[in-house]
Structures are given as structure tokens and as C-alpha cells.
Scaffold this active site. Structure first.
Site, PDB file in Angstrom:
ATOM      1  N   ARG A  35     -18.573  37.527 -54.454  1.00 57.06           N
ATOM      2  CA  ARG A  35     -18.579  36.648 -55.606  1.00 57.06           C
ATOM      3  C   ARG A  35     -19.771  36.967 -56.495  1.00 57.06           C
ATOM      4  O   ARG A  35     -20.852  37.305 -56.003  1.00 57.06           O
ATOM      5  CB  ARG A  35     -18.684  35.171 -55.169  1.00 57.06           C
TER       6      ARG A  35
ATOM      7  N   HIS B 203     -12.665  42.451 -60.842  1.00 55.33           N
ATOM      8  CA  HIS B 203     -12.267  41.526 -59.769  1.00 55.33           C
ATOM      9  C   HIS B 203     -10.854  41.869 -59.264  1.00 55.33           C
ATOM     10  O   HIS B 203      -9.964  41.021 -59.221  1.00 55.33           O
ATOM     11  CB  HIS B 203     -12.335  40.064 -60.247  1.00 55.33           C
TER      12      HIS B 203
END
Ligand code: NAP
Ligand code: GLV
Length: 311
Positions: free
Chosen positions: A226, A274
């Protein structure tokens, strides 16, 4: 009993199609067209708007549409009594394993420097001085579903693999460290560091200047967990001082990464959008329907998150 999909950025129509194909009798709705909020028992969610879940009085389970659940707990009104189930899926795990192998091998073969040499038309015989895999210390932060799968694959390629987790572990071929006390030992032997931790209050900002200073000089970093793990302003100074050689980042504090962000153009940073490991609705919907069945029969759910720990 109705199922609500809250996934405006994550293919809500595909999720709807998969649910309806497998259970045509299911009453499925897509946010924000929810009808009577009291009908909703189950939610499939990715980054739900704050307050949305709290507005559903009979909500029993939230199915995170990803492996990570931090996107749920950032909602200050997240209803504490609701069960949370996350994705653990062989296809998602395979995606992460491929991403980590790709970028670890790229670092192992010193490819970012070779790319630069090609741009500069440089043939440098010192490029032949490569380490053997068993001399390459690879450290994995997080030894859960994804960390272990990546660790095992790297062990299979003969890398010198270590990992770090909250609780002690004993894993074949992987040198295991745990707790705050084990972190420095892991860092000191990690020429390639891979972050696969969940984002929790304990791990927020863990990739910072202090951590970089404990890695071997010229280490490589892969963050596929993250963006919140990284103190972004510490990265470029670490790269430019030679403390780190290169960083591969799949995740960012702000996503999409803003067009004027300095990471885009930095020669020592690889940016991916991502996409390291993507949830496949075709397999995950099967698990969700099985868990709905378990819940209706009063049985234990699979892959239920510990909401106290936040992962
Ligand atoms: P997981 O199975 O829950 O594993 C988490 C690991 O982190 C566990 O080993 C856990 O330790 C360890 N951990 C948690 N808090 C810690 C702490 N404070 N100190 C040390 N270790 C700690 O999670 P996963 O399925 O492997 O997924 C990891 C993360 O990857 C997700 O949360 C998500 O953010 C990210 N992800 C990213 C993508 C992408 O496309 N970029 C895709 C999927 C997932 P214990 O084993 O002791 O509990
Ligand atoms: C993706 O980031 C996930 O958590 O599955």
C-alpha cells in the site's frame, strides 16, 4: 436478503454478471441504486464512500473485493459489528508472485543499470560481475498469503530469502523474523526488500528514512502493498544519496498517481499502476456465494478478517 455492490472503480457490472450467472435468484443491487437500505444483508465493496456501510441497518458481512481491507477501515463510521471477509484467491496470489519475481529478477540481474548503459551506448565489462542467487539476500515484509507465496517462489530460484511477520513462523527455506525486535535483523540482510504488509496503524509509514538506513547500501525496494506504507518524501533523498539503488512502486498514497508527481520521471523509480495482483470476479464470486451459504446456515466464514488487528 439482498446483495449490494459498492465498487464504482472496480467493474461493478462484471461482479453483477458473475453473481447473477451463478445464482439467478439472488437480489443484487449496485450502489447508489440500493432500494430499501433495510433489504441489504451483504455488501461487496471496494473503497465504499464513508458512511455508506453505516447506512445499512441489517448489514451482516462486507466482502472486500481485494486482499487488503484498509479501504474499509478508513471509514470513521465503519459499523464495528459487521463481519469482514477478504480475498484469498489462487489467481490473485499468482499475480503477486509473478510481479515480485519479475522485479526481483530484474534487480538480481542489475537490469535498471543495464537499461541506463544501453541508453548511454555503454558496454561495461563490469556488468558481468553478478551475484549468484544464493548470495542475494531478499527480505519480505509480511509473511501472509502473498508473502509466503512469493517467498516460496524465490526459494525455488535459490535466493537467500528471509521474511518478517507479527507472530513467529517456521517456514521451510525462509529465515523468519518477527515483531519489532526482529525487524533490524531482517533489514540488515536484505539487498532486495519487498513490502507485502497490510496497511494498519502499526505499519503506516514503515518504509521511511530510518528503515532505509538499516538496509545494505545500494539496496533495491519493491512496494506492492500500500502507498501508505511509504513516507514518500524520504524516498528520493534515499535514492539520490545512494542509500537505495532503485525502487519499484505499485501503490501510492494518492491513486491514480498525480501527473506532476516526481516519482513519474525519476530514473531510479519504476511506477506501475496498482496492477500487481488483480482480483478475478470469476473465481472470487464462487467464494462469496459459498460464504453467503455458510452465513445462512450459521457456519464459520472463510478468510474472515480480525477487525481488531485491521487485517
Ligand atoms: P495477510 O495474509 O493478512 O498477511 C499479512 C502479513 O503481514 C502477515 O504475515 C502478518 O503477520 C504481517 N503483519 C501484519 N502486521 C504486521 C506488523 N505490525 N508487523 C509485522 N508483520 C505484520 O495479507 P496478504 O494476503 O499477504 O496481503 C498483504 C497486502 O498486500 C494486503 O493487505 C494488500 O494491502 C496488499 N495487496 C496489494 C495488491 C496489489 O495489487 N498491489 C494486491 C493484493 C494485496 P502474521 O502472519 O503474524 O499475522
Ligand atoms: C489490491 O490491492 C488488493 O488488496 O487486493
Amino acid at each position: 436478503m439482498a446483495v449490494l455492490i459498492i465498487a464504482s472503480h472496480d467493474r461493478p457490472d462484471w461482479w453483477l454478471r458473475e453473481l447473477e450467472q451463478r445464482d439467478p435468484a439472488l437480489d443484487v443491487r449496485i450502489w447508489p441504486d440500493i432500494g430499501d437500505p433495510a433489504d441489504i444483508t451483504y455488501v461487496l465493496a471496494w473503497k465504499p464512500p464513508p458512511g455508506a456501510l453505516a447506512s445499512l441497518p441489517n448489514l451482516a458481512i462486507v466482502f472486500s473485493l481485494g486482499a487488503g481491507v484498509d479501504h474499509l477501515f478508513t471509514d470513521p463510521d465503519f459499523p464495528a459489528h459487521v463481519a469482514v471477509v477478504r480475498v484469498v484467491d489462487p489467481y490473485l496470489t499468482a499475480g503477486m508472485r509473478e510481479y515480485v519475481l519479475l522485479h526481483t529478477l530484474r534487480y538480481h540481474k542489475n537490469q535498471p543499470a543495464l537499461d541506463q548503459q544501453q541508453r548511454d551506448h555503454v558496454w561495461d565489462d563490469r556488468a558481468r560481475e553478478l551475484r549468484r542467487a544464493d548470495e542475494q539476500g531478499v527480505g519480505i515484509l509480511g509473511l501472509g498469503e502473498l508473502g509466503q507465496a512469493c517467498g516460496n517462489a524465490l526459494v525455488g530460484l535459490n535466493f537467500d530469502v528471509a521474511g518478517w511477520s507479527r507472530s513467529p513462523k517456521d517456514l521451510p527455506g525462509i529465515t523468519c523474523f518477527d515483531g519489532r525486535g526482529g525487524l533490524d535483523a531482517l533489514l540488515g540482510r536484505s539487498r532486495i526488500l519487498i513490502c507485502l504488509l497490510p496497511l494498519t496503524p502499526e505499519t503506516d509509514g514503515i518504509l521511511n528514512a530510518n528503515l532505509f538506513s538499516k538496509l545494505p547500501k545500494g539496496a533495491f525496494l519493491i512496494n506492492a502493498a500500500r502507498g501508505g506504507h511509504m513516507v514518500e518524501e524520504d524516498l528520493i533523498p534515499a535514492l539520490e544519496s545512494g542509500r537505495l539503488a532503485h525502487a519499484t512502486l505499485d501503490v501510492f498514497r494518492e491513486e491514480p498517481l498525480p501527473g506532476d508527481h516526481p516519482f513519474w520521471d525519476h530514473s531510479q523509480i519504476t511506477v506501475t499502476p496498482h496492477n500487481a495482483a488483480i482480483t478475478d470476479p470469476r473465481s472470487v464470486v464462487i467464494q462469496i456465494l459459498e460464504d453467503i451459504g455458510r452465513h445462512q446456515r450459521g457456519e464459520a466464514l472463510s478468510n474472515q478478517v480480525d477487525t481488531g488487528l485491521g487485517y
